[in-house]
Scaffold this active site. Sequence first.
Site, PDB file in Angstrom:
ATOM      1  N   HIS A  12      67.148  48.722  13.173  1.00  0.00           N
ATOM      2  CA  HIS A  12      67.673  49.166  11.666  1.00  0.00           C
ATOM      3  C   HIS A  12      68.545  48.421  10.921  1.00  0.00           C
ATOM      4  O   HIS A  12      69.428  47.893  11.632  1.00  0.00           O
ATOM      5  CB  HIS A  12      68.705  50.628  12.128  1.00  0.00           C
ATOM      6  CG  HIS A  12      69.047  51.467  10.913  1.00  0.00           C
ATOM      7  ND1 HIS A  12      70.523  51.472  10.803  1.00  0.00           N
ATOM      8  CD2 HIS A  12      68.380  51.865   9.855  1.00  0.00           C
ATOM      9  CE1 HIS A  12      70.473  52.124   9.465  1.00  0.00           C
ATOM     10  NE2 HIS A  12      69.425  52.294   8.987  1.00  0.00           N
ATOM     11  N   HIS A  54      72.110  47.521   1.244  1.00  0.00           N
ATOM     12  CA  HIS A  54      71.981  49.036   1.510  1.00  0.00           C
ATOM     13  C   HIS A  54      72.940  49.900   0.382  1.00  0.00           C
ATOM     14  O   HIS A  54      72.401  50.934  -0.185  1.00  0.00           O
ATOM     15  CB  HIS A  54      72.615  49.282   2.762  1.00  0.00           C
ATOM     16  CG  HIS A  54      72.491  50.708   3.171  1.00  0.00           C
ATOM     17  ND1 HIS A  54      73.710  51.567   2.790  1.00  0.00           N
ATOM     18  CD2 HIS A  54      71.687  51.680   3.576  1.00  0.00           C
ATOM     19  CE1 HIS A  54      73.347  52.977   3.181  1.00  0.00           C
ATOM     20  NE2 HIS A  54      72.361  52.858   3.583  1.00  0.00           N
TER      21      HIS A  54
HETATM   22  O1  G3P Z   1      65.137  54.173   6.890  1.00  0.00           O
HETATM   23  C1  G3P Z   1      65.981  54.768   7.646  1.00  0.00           C
HETATM   24  C2  G3P Z   1      67.299  54.787   7.434  1.00  0.00           C
HETATM   25  O2  G3P Z   1      67.718  53.492   6.935  1.00  0.00           O
HETATM   26  C3  G3P Z   1      67.617  55.593   6.118  1.00  0.00           C
HETATM   27  O3  G3P Z   1      68.946  55.652   5.959  1.00  0.00           O
HETATM   28  O4  G3P Z   1      71.276  55.072   4.776  1.00  0.00           O
HETATM   29  O5  G3P Z   1      70.513  53.797   6.774  1.00  0.00           O
HETATM   30  O6  G3P Z   1      69.220  53.384   4.614  1.00  0.00           O
HETATM   31  P1  G3P Z   1      69.981  54.624   5.496  1.00  0.00           P
HETATM   32 MG    MG Z   2      67.608  52.110   5.278  1.00  0.00          MG
END
Ligand code: G3P
Ligand code: MG
Length: 249
Positions: A12, A54
């Site tokens: 992630h 992000h």
């Molecule tokens: O793509 C999965 C996840 O990353 C979505 O949430 O806020 O971590 O980008 P976020």
């Molecule tokens: Mg994400």
Amino acid sequence: MTSLIIPKVIGHRGAKGYAPENTLASIHAAADMGIEWVEVDVKLSRDNVPFLFHDDDLERCTGAAGAFAKKDAQEIAELDAGSHFGDSFIGEKVPLLEDALEVILDRGLGANLELKPCPGREKETAEAALDIATRIWPEDQPPPLISSFSHVSLETAMDMIPAWPRGLLIDDYLENWRDLVAYLDVHTININADNVTPEQVVEYMEARKTVLAYTVNAADQARMLMEWGVDGVFSDVPDEIREAVETLH
Ligand code: G3P
Ligand code: MG
């Protein structure tokens, strides 16, 4: 629909537990631990250059004030995206999508590009990101998965490169998810692991879609989701979660 083999565990924002999120160091960290795929978030600078980032706001990851959308690429390139994580990462940059894709390819990783538009930039973000990604990504490699919470970004991706698989991100349960899945012709449904019931997972599986869950950092939760039928999870600590789910079938 493009056939795509997605691993059970996806790093992630690179490997956010081990390096500053959405940086080249984070992508390398995932590759170094043998993780097969990374997810990264893509945003546009004011002058339409795609970067990995992000938040809408600069503060948390760079210490700078203001909105990401209000900075030009030159200004973003000067920011430090590493020191918030630790002194050993001081000087780590907010990477250009282009540079991140080169590293992803060099390291032999698969990719999930999450289009994360600043408000009002849904179409432009998809256009700029996919202009670059389609230019760089080799035709003989499995394509990246293009995901978004933004239906406009997904629609734009579908128009630009229909053969690349799309993923619909869902946070709170959407009553009209079946319509969206059909209209956007998505390959995956990417759900919030903390906000989903086993019954909802069954519904998604019955639609014959790959179900991915974010963000899973506890072994018990990963095992439970996979017992419900989830195909894969996004994790900040993908090495730990991979070990936890390795023995499941
Ligand atoms: O793509 C999965 C996840 O990353 C979505 O949430 O806020 O971590 O980008 P976020
Ligand atoms: Mg994400």
